[in-house]
Scaffold this motif. Structure first.
Motif, PDB file in Angstrom:
ATOM      1  N   LEU A   5      36.839 -31.725  -7.236  1.00 39.21           N
ATOM      2  CA  LEU A   5      36.462 -30.704  -6.203  1.00 39.21           C
ATOM      3  C   LEU A   5      37.741 -30.220  -5.456  1.00 39.21           C
ATOM      4  CD1 LEU A   5      33.492 -32.672  -4.774  1.00 39.21           C
ATOM      5  CD2 LEU A   5      33.448 -30.639  -6.325  1.00 39.21           C
ATOM      6  N   THR A   6      38.071 -28.821  -5.377  1.00 40.72           N
ATOM      7  CA  THR A   6      38.947 -28.239  -4.797  1.00 40.72           C
ATOM      8  C   THR A   6      38.444 -27.200  -3.675  1.00 40.72           C
ATOM      9  OG1 THR A   6      39.285 -26.520  -6.380  1.00 40.72           O
ATOM     10  CG2 THR A   6      40.652 -28.421  -6.525  1.00 40.72           C
ATOM     11  N   ALA A   7      37.457 -26.850  -4.013  1.00 40.02           N
ATOM     12  CA  ALA A   7      36.739 -25.634  -2.826  1.00 40.02           C
ATOM     13  C   ALA A   7      35.185 -25.989  -3.322  1.00 40.02           C
ATOM     14  CB  ALA A   7      36.958 -24.216  -3.406  1.00 40.02           C
ATOM     15  N   ILE A   8      34.522 -26.209  -2.104  1.00 35.94           N
ATOM     16  CA  ILE A   8      33.145 -26.713  -2.004  1.00 35.94           C
ATOM     17  C   ILE A   8      32.185 -25.630  -1.065  1.00 35.94           C
ATOM     18  CG2 ILE A   8      33.256 -28.867  -2.690  1.00 35.94           C
ATOM     19  CD1 ILE A   8      32.772 -29.758   0.248  1.00 35.94           C
ATOM     20  N   GLY A   9      31.101 -25.383  -1.280  1.00 35.47           N
ATOM     21  CA  GLY A   9      30.335 -24.733  -0.525  1.00 35.47           C
ATOM     22  C   GLY A   9      29.327 -25.620   0.133  1.00 35.47           C
ATOM     23  N   VAL A  10      29.084 -25.411   1.564  1.00 36.58           N
ATOM     24  CA  VAL A  10      27.966 -26.120   2.159  1.00 36.58           C
ATOM     25  C   VAL A  10      26.870 -25.305   2.634  1.00 36.58           C
ATOM     26  CG1 VAL A  10      27.234 -27.979   3.858  1.00 36.58           C
ATOM     27  CG2 VAL A  10      29.626 -27.952   2.737  1.00 36.58           C
ATOM     28  N   ASP A  11      25.599 -25.546   2.347  1.00 34.05           N
ATOM     29  CA  ASP A  11      24.537 -24.798   3.144  1.00 34.05           C
ATOM     30  C   ASP A  11      23.443 -25.655   3.119  1.00 34.05           C
ATOM     31  OD1 ASP A  11      23.531 -22.519   4.568  1.00 34.05           O
ATOM     32  OD2 ASP A  11      23.448 -21.208   2.788  1.00 34.05           O
ATOM     33  N   GLY A  67      28.574 -20.492   9.894  1.00 37.35           N
ATOM     34  CA  GLY A  67      29.327 -20.834  11.140  1.00 37.35           C
ATOM     35  C   GLY A  67      28.851 -21.871  11.915  1.00 37.35           C
ATOM     36  N   ALA A  68      28.108 -22.644  11.063  1.00 39.18           N
ATOM     37  CA  ALA A  68      27.147 -23.897  11.643  1.00 39.18           C
ATOM     38  C   ALA A  68      28.462 -25.021  12.386  1.00 39.18           C
ATOM     39  CB  ALA A  68      26.299 -24.761  10.839  1.00 39.18           C
ATOM     40  N   ASP A  87      31.429 -17.977   4.439  1.00 38.26           N
ATOM     41  CA  ASP A  87      30.968 -17.347   3.231  1.00 38.26           C
ATOM     42  C   ASP A  87      30.695 -15.939   3.410  1.00 38.26           C
ATOM     43  OD1 ASP A  87      28.582 -16.960   4.207  1.00 38.26           O
ATOM     44  OD2 ASP A  87      27.624 -18.826   3.636  1.00 38.26           O
ATOM     45  N   SER A  88      30.851 -15.198   2.354  1.00 39.38           N
ATOM     46  CA  SER A  88      30.803 -13.676   2.390  1.00 39.38           C
ATOM     47  C   SER A  88      29.814 -13.085   3.114  1.00 39.38           C
ATOM     48  CB  SER A  88      31.121 -13.091   1.001  1.00 39.38           C
ATOM     49  OG  SER A  88      30.149 -13.639   0.088  1.00 39.38           O
ATOM     50  N   LEU A  89      28.507 -13.771   2.803  1.00 38.37           N
ATOM     51  CA  LEU A  89      27.260 -13.133   3.362  1.00 38.37           C
ATOM     52  C   LEU A  89      27.010 -13.311   4.906  1.00 38.37           C
ATOM     53  CD1 LEU A  89      24.187 -12.832   3.238  1.00 38.37           C
ATOM     54  CD2 LEU A  89      23.728 -15.131   3.460  1.00 38.37           C
ATOM     55  N   HIS A  90      27.951 -14.288   5.614  1.00 34.33           N
ATOM     56  CA  HIS A  90      27.907 -14.534   6.923  1.00 34.33           C
ATOM     57  C   HIS A  90      29.175 -13.448   7.301  1.00 34.33           C
ATOM     58  CE1 HIS A  90      25.427 -17.744   5.873  1.00 34.33           C
ATOM     59  NE2 HIS A  90      24.921 -17.508   7.422  1.00 34.33           N
ATOM     60  N   ILE A  91      30.159 -13.388   6.565  1.00 35.01           N
ATOM     61  CA  ILE A  91      31.256 -12.219   7.168  1.00 35.01           C
ATOM     62  C   ILE A  91      30.612 -10.852   7.138  1.00 35.01           C
ATOM     63  CG2 ILE A  91      33.335 -11.211   6.255  1.00 35.01           C
ATOM     64  CD1 ILE A  91      34.277 -14.017   5.164  1.00 35.01           C
ATOM     65  N   VAL A  92      29.674 -10.597   5.847  1.00 38.38           N
ATOM     66  CA  VAL A  92      29.326  -9.360   6.023  1.00 38.38           C
ATOM     67  C   VAL A  92      28.268  -9.056   7.241  1.00 38.38           C
ATOM     68  CG1 VAL A  92      27.654  -7.616   4.672  1.00 38.38           C
ATOM     69  CG2 VAL A  92      29.740  -8.769   3.543  1.00 38.38           C
TER      70      VAL A  92
END
Length: 169
Positions: A5-11, A67-68, A87-92
């Motif tokens: 694991l080097t890059a993970i996403g959390v949601d 941004g939690a 993540d890109s969704l929140h940046i947009v």
């Protein structure tokens, strides 16, 4: 399963009509879900990090998510050197919101400028005191409204205490 694991996403996401939440961790490199747990929050994400060995935890270089604050707090505790990325969704979403605020401000400024231009045009077309008034009451009313409109056009409005307030400052 957690090796490499080097890059993970959390949601977190909800199910059962939004009454129950689940936290999901994905491996961006392999593009798959590596962990999920009921509920959400710092305590839940801490459970994920505690399941990792020291080597597995150390291999994580980036964590994406919204941004939690609970994500920030858990990542800061367990992987303080990992890069935290929105993540890109929140940046947009953030950029769209900001752009919309700028658009509204410019639109309102243009409307105000157009209103001021219309007031100036109307005042310049009103009869002046040099001409004999056909109806003295109408002449006085037009002169009073034009005087008020001129104060508005330069940004002065009567305040509640009777003093004029500059609305453009």
């Amino acid at each position: 399963m957690f090796d490499g694991l080097t890059a993970i996403g959390v949601d977190e996401t909800s199910y059962r009509k939004g009454r129950t939440y689940i936290t999901v961790v994905v491996d961006h490199k392999r593009k798959r879900v590596v962990w999920a747990h009921d509920r959400y929050g710092k305590e839940v994400l801490d459970l994920f990090f505690r399941q990792l060995t020291d080597e597995q935890r150390a291999s994580i270089k980036a964590v994406t998510g919204d941004g939690a604050k609970w994500i920030d707090a858990s990542v800061k505790e367990h992987r303080p050197n990992a890069e935290r990325v929105l993540d890109s969704l929140h940046i947009v979403s953030c950029m769209t919101y900001t752009l919309d605020q700028v658009r509204k401000r410019l639109w309102n400024q243009a409307r105000r400028d157009n209103l001021i231009a219309m007031i100036k045009l109307r005042c310049s077309s009103l009869p002046t005191q040099q001409h004999p008034p056909s109806n003295p009451r109408k002449q006085q009313k037009a002169h009073t409204s034009c005087s008020y409109a001129r104060r508005i056009s330069i940004g002065l409005l009567p305040g509640s205490s009777g003093e004029e307030t500059n609305i453009f400052e």
